[in-house]
Design a protein around this motif. Structure first.
Motif, short mmCIF file in Angstrom:
data_model
loop_
_atom_site.label_atom_id
_atom_site.label_comp_id
_atom_site.label_asym_id
_atom_site.label_seq_id
_atom_site.Cartn_x
_atom_site.Cartn_y
_atom_site.Cartn_z
N LEU A 556 0.83 -1.20 0.00
CA LEU A 556 0.00 0.00 0.00
C LEU A 556 0.87 1.25 0.00
O LEU A 556 0.56 2.23 -0.69
N LEU A 557 1.96 1.21 0.75
CA LEU A 557 2.86 2.35 0.77
C LEU A 557 3.47 2.58 -0.62
O LEU A 557 3.54 3.71 -1.12
N ALA A 558 3.87 1.47 -1.26
CA ALA A 558 4.44 1.58 -2.61
C ALA A 558 3.41 2.07 -3.61
O ALA A 558 3.75 2.77 -4.58
N LEU A 559 2.14 1.72 -3.39
CA LEU A 559 1.09 2.14 -4.31
C LEU A 559 0.97 3.65 -4.37
O LEU A 559 0.65 4.22 -5.42
N TRP A 560 1.22 4.30 -3.22
CA TRP A 560 1.06 5.75 -3.18
C TRP A 560 2.34 6.50 -3.53
O TRP A 560 2.34 7.73 -3.60
N GLU A 561 3.43 5.76 -3.77
CA GLU A 561 4.63 6.41 -4.31
C GLU A 561 4.39 6.64 -5.80
O GLU A 561 3.96 5.75 -6.51
N ASP A 562 4.66 7.81 -6.27
CA ASP A 562 4.41 8.16 -7.67
C ASP A 562 2.94 7.89 -8.03
O ASP A 562 2.63 7.31 -9.07
N SER A 563 2.03 8.31 -7.15
CA SER A 563 0.61 8.04 -7.33
C SER A 563 0.04 8.76 -8.55
O SER A 563 0.26 9.96 -8.75
N ARG A 564 -0.71 8.01 -9.37
CA ARG A 564 -1.38 8.61 -10.53
C ARG A 564 -2.48 9.56 -10.07
O ARG A 564 -2.70 10.61 -10.66
N LEU A 565 -3.20 9.18 -9.02
CA LEU A 565 -4.26 10.04 -8.50
C LEU A 565 -3.68 11.34 -7.95
O LEU A 565 -4.26 12.42 -8.11
N GLU A 566 -2.52 11.24 -7.29
CA GLU A 566 -1.87 12.45 -6.77
C GLU A 566 -1.45 13.35 -7.92
O GLU A 566 -1.60 14.58 -7.84
N ALA A 567 -0.93 12.76 -8.99
CA ALA A 567 -0.51 13.56 -10.14
C ALA A 567 -1.68 14.30 -10.77
O ALA A 567 -1.51 15.39 -11.33
N LEU A 568 -2.88 13.72 -10.68
CA LEU A 568 -4.08 14.37 -11.21
C LEU A 568 -4.65 15.39 -10.24
O LEU A 568 -5.64 16.07 -10.56
N GLY A 569 -4.08 15.49 -9.07
CA GLY A 569 -4.57 16.45 -8.08
C GLY A 569 -5.81 16.00 -7.35
O GLY A 569 -6.52 16.83 -6.76
N LEU A 570 -6.06 14.69 -7.33
CA LEU A 570 -7.29 14.18 -6.73
C LEU A 570 -7.11 13.69 -5.30
O LEU A 570 -8.09 13.61 -4.56
N VAL A 571 -5.89 13.33 -4.92
CA VAL A 571 -5.65 12.85 -3.55
C VAL A 571 -4.40 13.51 -2.98
O VAL A 571 -3.53 13.98 -3.71
N ASP A 572 -4.34 13.52 -1.66
CA ASP A 572 -3.17 13.99 -0.92
C ASP A 572 -2.28 12.76 -0.69
O ASP A 572 -2.57 11.92 0.17
N GLY A 573 -1.23 12.64 -1.47
CA GLY A 573 -0.36 11.47 -1.38
C GLY A 573 0.28 11.31 -0.02
O GLY A 573 0.44 10.19 0.47
N ASP A 574 0.67 12.42 0.60
CA ASP A 574 1.29 12.33 1.92
C ASP A 574 0.32 11.71 2.94
O ASP A 574 0.72 10.90 3.77
#
Length: 612
Positions: A556-574
């Protein structure tokens, strides 16, 4: 053993079809859909009609004069019978009556005088989409196939909507690409002879739930028997889940009556209090000709397993990725035993049982009866009296309910009684969703609320239909994954004829606090032994989910590294990375991460799947 991670797009997991009108410009577009391994079926004129990938056993076609028919999927109909239907067809609308008369689960495609009609299933298990490609209207059973032809990217605002827990109807059924249109399951797509104009026409309406249990149960038995027969009539070896629950147990006994040899598969739960294995063994004692395979409970895949390795071809996010490994892990073992098809009991909870929301109406039409039943539900589900009264008093129309939900996206999760007796679970967003995504979701909800009507005016039947369609959207993707793993899956409870037979029975007799699945136990009495019909509960598998969250927190931690959703501005990756480091955080056990994980896994899969 069959490898579960063969490259996507190169085998059965890439089955699809596209439909074209009988025009020269459509023929040119059809040729652009042809790829190595695709097949083409012609119109009576010789121009391309269907282009895609399918196995011989998945399609039956017939032509008669100006008419062409294709049944794609599971249906006990041979070419000669289909040709007789084609000879009688005078109007494309007649295809709807044909579909309503047949068991199984299938798409029906009809062509007449250059026009085409395409429909899937009322359950939503087989869907239809369409788009304009180079000026030509093209239909398909997968949205991603059309999106690739257009070179289109998913719409970020529509992805944001799928982050809701849960996404409500009708937003849950919208294509993720703005230029790809989804056809509602109850409607058929008509494309005119000009190859451009398209319209949706309703072909299916749910039955009114008025049949007494005693009258409706034989119809359920007949429909479920026909659904199983449609899969087993070819003989050979078929495998079947035998979880110990009533749904899969019923299918095992029906399959055992067929020409096929049956292999039953049981995954025991890790929880010592789980009684599934006991009930599965009780059933197996009455099935001497069935090979019963019991897997090692400790080898059972956990929820959240292998999320980083998923590269299946999916045309929308699905929370089914959380259980992908659990669903597929035993299929190679079934293939080794010769299975050509695996039957599941999925859907039984959705059709043999029903929503308590019917009691919102029954409290008004049969108050004394409803009061007695609601007292039982309150004891069964620990509903507080005040919450129950407030839920029954809430008479907001569906559009108003949706509009109100737009203003409560960050509110605490509602009480279970509110969800059970209302239009459904009010959607929520969580702390890791960005303000921009929230704004897009709020706007989408309000736009939908302005025109939305429920699937049925009775909130109980609306809830049943929405739950069926939510289930089939998951199963639809699992079916693709299973085919790729080497053994296709089938879920007979989700056939339209089975759904119709179940929904026709009075809800007051279908759901009861005093009896577990009375419709199924009545329908299968005489086929399933009484000792198996006595079960009154089912396992929850919550221990497997909690352990999966703890064990796979690294993934799960790896999933949020370089997150596609974060790149789209939809989630707070941190925020998501902090959560992954604390899998014991209160609330995560309630599956609130599922929709976010589903969207992230889907976006990652899009970047890995081939474009040609």
């Amino acid at each position: 053993m069959t490898e579960l991670h063969s490259r996507a797009g190169t085998g059965p997991g890439d089955a699809h079809f596209t439909v074209f009108t009988d025009r020269e410009d459509a023929a040119a577009v059809a040729r652009s859909f042809a790829r190595p391994g695709t097949r083409t079926l012609p119109h009576p004129s010789g121009r391309p009609w269907l282009v895609g990938r399918w196995a011989d056993e998945e399609i039956v076609t017939a032509q008669a004069g100006r008419v062409a028919l294709a049944v794609i999927g599971c249906c006990p109909l041979d070419a000669a019978r289909l040709r007789r239907h084609a000879e009688r067809l005078r109007d494309l609308a007649d295809a709807g009556a044909l579909a309503r008369s047949l068991p199984g689960s299938f798409h029906l495609v009809a062509a007449l005088d250059g026009r085409v009609r395409v429909q899937g299933t009322a359950s939503g298990l087989r869907l239809v989409f369409h788009a304009t490609v180079d000026g030509v209207r093209v239909a398909a059973d997968r949205a991603d196939v059309l999106a690739r032809a257009l070179g289109a990217e998913p719409d970020p605002e529509r992805i944001a909507v799928r982050l809701l827990w849960p996404a409500p109807y009708p937003l849950s059924e919208t294509s993720l690409w703005r230029n790809v249109t989804a056809v509602p399951p109850q409607e058929a797509l008509y494309v005119g002879a000009d190859g451009r104009g398209a319209r949706h026409v309703r072909w299916w309406t749910p039955p009114e739930p008025v049949r007494p249990l005693a009258d409706g149960a034989p119809s359920v038995r007949e429909a479920l028997t026909a659904a199983v027969d449609a899969r087993t009539r070819g003989g050979g070896v078929v495998s079947c889940d035998l979880s110990g629950g009533l749904d899969s147990t019923s299918l095992c006994f029906l399959a055992d009556r067929s020409a096929a040899r049956v292999v039953a598969s049981t995954w025991p739960g890790r929880d010592p209090a789980d009684t599934d294995l006991y009930w599965a063994e009780q059933a197996a004692k009455h099935l001497p000709d069935v090979e019963h395979v019991v897997w090692d409970a400790d080898a059972s895949p956990l929820v959240y397993e292998d999320l980083l390795g998923i590269d299946d071809l999916l045309d929308e996010p699905t929370i089914g990725v959380m259980d992908r490994s659990r669903v597929l892990r035993h299929l190679p073992g079934m293939a080794e035993r010769g299975s050509r098809l695996h039957l599941t009991g999925i859907g039984g909870d959705h059709v043999a049982w029903c929503s308590e929301a019917y009691y919102h109406r029954l409290a008004r039409t049969r108050p004394l009866f409803a009061r007695r039943q609601l007292r039982g539900f309150r004891a069964l589900w620990q509903w507080p009296l005040g919450g129950t009264v407030r839920a029954l008093a809430d008479s907001r129309p569906y559009g108003r309910w949706l509009a109100d939900a737009a203003g409560q996206l960050r509110a605490p999760m509602p009480a279970s009684v509110t969800t059970s007796l209302g239009w459904g679970m009010p959607p929520r967003l969580f702390d890791w969703i960005t303000p921009d995504a929230e704004q897009a979701v709020r706007r989408a909800l309000r736009e939908a609320a302005a025109t939305a009507t429920p699937l049925h005016p009775d909130r109980g039947l609306h809830a049943d239909l929405e739950q069926i369609r939510s289930c089939t959207r998951i199963v639809r993707q699992w079916d693709r994954m299973a085919a790729r793993a080497g053994v296709p899956m089938a879920s007979p409870f989700l056939d339209d004829r089975v759904i119709e037979a179940c929904l026709a029975v009075r809800p007051s007799e279908r759901v009861s606090p005093w009896q577990y699945k009375p419709l199924l136990t009545t329908a299968l009495r005489g086929i399933v032994p009484e000792t198996c019909l006595r079960r009154t509960n089912k396992a929850a598998a919550s221990m497997d989910a909690a352990e999966g969250l703890r064990r796979h927190r690294g993934d799960l931690l790896a999933l949020w590294e370089d997150s596609r959703l974060e790149a789209l501005g939809l989630v707070d990756g941190d925020a998501l990375r902090r959560l992954a480091r604390r899998p014991a955080t209160p609330g995560l056990r309630d599956a609130i991460l599922y929709s976010t994980i589903a969207a992230e896994v889907w976006l990652r899969g899009l970047s890995r799947t081939p474009t040609s």
